[in-house]
Design an enzyme around this catalytic site. Structure first.
Site, PDB file in Angstrom:
ATOM      1  N   TYR A   1      16.878  64.098   1.655  1.00  0.00           N
ATOM      2  CA  TYR A   1      16.572  63.675   0.292  1.00  0.00           C
ATOM      3  C   TYR A   1      15.911  64.806  -0.489  1.00  0.00           C
ATOM      4  CZ  TYR A   1      11.539  63.126   1.271  1.00  0.00           C
ATOM      5  OH  TYR A   1      10.227  63.359   1.581  1.00  0.00           O
TER       6      TYR A   1
ATOM      7  N   LYS B   1      14.228  68.440   4.947  1.00  0.00           N
ATOM      8  CA  LYS B   1      13.687  67.294   4.194  1.00  0.00           C
ATOM      9  C   LYS B   1      14.488  66.036   4.542  1.00  0.00           C
ATOM     10  CE  LYS B   1      11.681  66.412  -0.375  1.00  0.00           C
ATOM     11  NZ  LYS B   1      10.344  66.069   0.084  1.00  0.00           N
TER      12      LYS B   1
ATOM     13  N   GLU C   1       0.215  70.589   6.749  1.00  0.00           N
ATOM     14  CA  GLU C   1       0.452  70.195   5.355  1.00  0.00           C
ATOM     15  C   GLU C   1      -0.002  68.755   5.180  1.00  0.00           C
ATOM     16  OE1 GLU C   1       4.687  70.042   4.355  1.00  0.00           O
ATOM     17  OE2 GLU C   1       5.161  69.561   6.437  1.00  0.00           O
TER      18      GLU C   1
ATOM     19  N   LEU D   1       7.356  71.733   5.448  1.00  0.00           N
ATOM     20  CA  LEU D   1       8.389  71.778   4.416  1.00  0.00           C
ATOM     21  C   LEU D   1       8.026  72.899   3.431  1.00  0.00           C
ATOM     22  CD1 LEU D   1      10.916  70.196   3.316  1.00  0.00           C
ATOM     23  CD2 LEU D   1       9.336  69.281   1.631  1.00  0.00           C
TER      24      LEU D   1
HETATM   25  N1  PDD Z   1       7.283  65.204  -0.972  1.00  0.00           N
HETATM   26  N2  PDD Z   1       5.447  68.536   2.341  1.00  0.00           N
HETATM   27  C1  PDD Z   1       6.032  67.355   2.556  1.00  0.00           C
HETATM   28  C2  PDD Z   1       6.003  66.769   3.929  1.00  0.00           C
HETATM   29  C3  PDD Z   1       6.652  66.672   1.487  1.00  0.00           C
HETATM   30  O1  PDD Z   1       7.245  65.487   1.690  1.00  0.00           O
HETATM   31  C4  PDD Z   1       6.636  67.251   0.190  1.00  0.00           C
HETATM   32  C5  PDD Z   1       7.296  66.584  -0.978  1.00  0.00           C
HETATM   33  C6  PDD Z   1       5.999  68.491   0.025  1.00  0.00           C
HETATM   34  C7  PDD Z   1       5.954  69.188  -1.317  1.00  0.00           C
HETATM   35  O2  PDD Z   1       7.228  69.670  -1.664  1.00  0.00           O
HETATM   36  P1  PDD Z   1       7.684  69.826  -3.181  1.00  0.00           P
HETATM   37  O3  PDD Z   1       6.687  70.736  -3.809  1.00  0.00           O
HETATM   38  O4  PDD Z   1       9.032  70.407  -3.093  1.00  0.00           O
HETATM   39  O5  PDD Z   1       7.645  68.440  -3.798  1.00  0.00           O
HETATM   40  C8  PDD Z   1       5.428  69.112   1.123  1.00  0.00           C
HETATM   41  C9  PDD Z   1       8.013  64.483  -1.987  1.00  0.00           C
HETATM   42  C10 PDD Z   1       7.407  64.628  -3.336  1.00  0.00           C
HETATM   43  C11 PDD Z   1       8.173  63.049  -1.536  1.00  0.00           C
HETATM   44  O6  PDD Z   1       8.450  62.858  -0.362  1.00  0.00           O
HETATM   45  O7  PDD Z   1       8.061  62.122  -2.349  1.00  0.00           O
END
Ligand code: PDD
Length: 287
Positions: free
Chosen positions: A33, A147, A180, A205
């Site tokens: 996703y 992801k 993270e 991620l």
């Molecule tokens: N989450 N780490 C994890 C485990 C994440 O699921 C996300 C993003 C991030 C930050 O990535 P980005 O800057 O590309 O949003 C880091 C999204 C927002 C979600 O699962 O809703």
């Protein structure tokens, strides 16, 4: 309330939108996703998000359900239909529908594509009072760089954080280092003003917001280092914050109930959020 969802080629009423019970995403979490932030009708970092989607798909050997160009069109059309100004676009690709078997289907199946949107409040330069985080063991697999929709460890960590009154969970590996957040990247500012976030490899991620902030930190000539940092180091940090497509730059003012620094939002997080919002304001509005 979003009126439409996009499901495998059709824009359907969000309340009736559904996929087949043997979608491999539903049965096996065999899918990936993306979440793209939208602010003032503008998509934030669309290109890098679609590049990451492409990488996730390639890592799992799932084909593209539509062309990249078509996906861009669907995103914009759904934004218009749902009059999305502030919020996010969620998109999900699964390996498709097949009789349940752990191994990939032997006859070709079309990957399934679903898009939804969500309205959220308008995020501005003001970071608010900051949030609390709670440490939790990182019990995930060794491919956190992909992801995938397999998010159960993240779900359980986030829930534990919420039940303790914290907003986010910070995941701790077997060396005591913060990898993270459950759905965000983690950052600290050390007592000697080093901006630190963990290096990207299979353990986390590679956040798109993280990548953009790395460029901003360079432009601001901040001392930026990518390296592991422990929970103990984070507790002694001057500042801490999280980044994601939906939280931008959000200060962390408490870790496991203890104040970070003086317990107030610090100047680095404030400045980085300002610059990030400035970056998010560039480009053409879709809606
Ligand atoms: N989450 N780490 C994890 C485990 C994440 O699921 C996300 C993003 C991030 C930050 O990535 P980005 O800057 O590309 O949003 C880091 C999204 C927002 C979600 O699962 O809703």
């Amino acid at each position: 309330m979003a009126r439409y969802a996009y499901v495998n080629g059709r824009y359907v009423d969000h309340r009736d939108a559904s996929v087949h019970i043997e979608d491999r995403g539903y049965q096996l979490a065999d899918g990936v996703y993306e979440v793209v932030g939208v602010r003032d009708g503008k998509l934030i970092d669309e290109g890098p998000h679609i590049d990451r989607l492409d990488r996730s798909l390639r890592e799992l050997r799932i084909g593209w359900p539509v062309s990249r160009q078509a996906l861009g069109f669907v995103m914009r059309e759904l934004m218009r239909r749902n009059r999305l100004r502030d919020g996010l676009i969620y998109m999900q690709v699964t390996r498709g529908v097949a009789r349940r078997d752990h191994a990939f289907p032997t006859t070709p199946v079309k990957p399934a594509l679903v898009l939804t949107t969500k309205n959220t409040k308008h995020l501005g330069v003001d970071p608010g009072p900051g949030v609390a985080v709670k440490s939790q063991p990182d019990i995930r697999w060794e491919r956190c760089d992909i992801k995938t929709v397999a998010l159960l460890p993240n779900v359980l960590a986030k829930q534990a954080a919420r039940e303790s009154g914290a907003y986010e969970a910070w995941l701790i590996d077997d060396k005591g280092c913060i990898t993270e957040g459950a759905s965000t990247n983690a950052w600290i500012v050390t007592p000697d003003n080093e901006l630190v976030t963990r290096q990207t490899d299979n353990g986390i991620l590679a956040g798109i917001t993280r990548g953009t902030l790395k460029k901003i930190a360079g432009d601001l000539q901040l001392r930026f280092v990518e390296r592991p940092f422990t929970l103990t180091e984070a507790r002694k940090a001057k500042e801490a914050f999280i980044t994601s497509a939906t939280s931008f730059v959000t200060p962390v003012v408490k870790i496991d109930g203890e104040a970070v620094g003086d317990g107030k939002v610090g100047p680095t997080a404030r400045r980085l959020r300002e610059e990030y919002v400035r970056f998010a304001s560039e480009g053409e509005a879709v809606t």
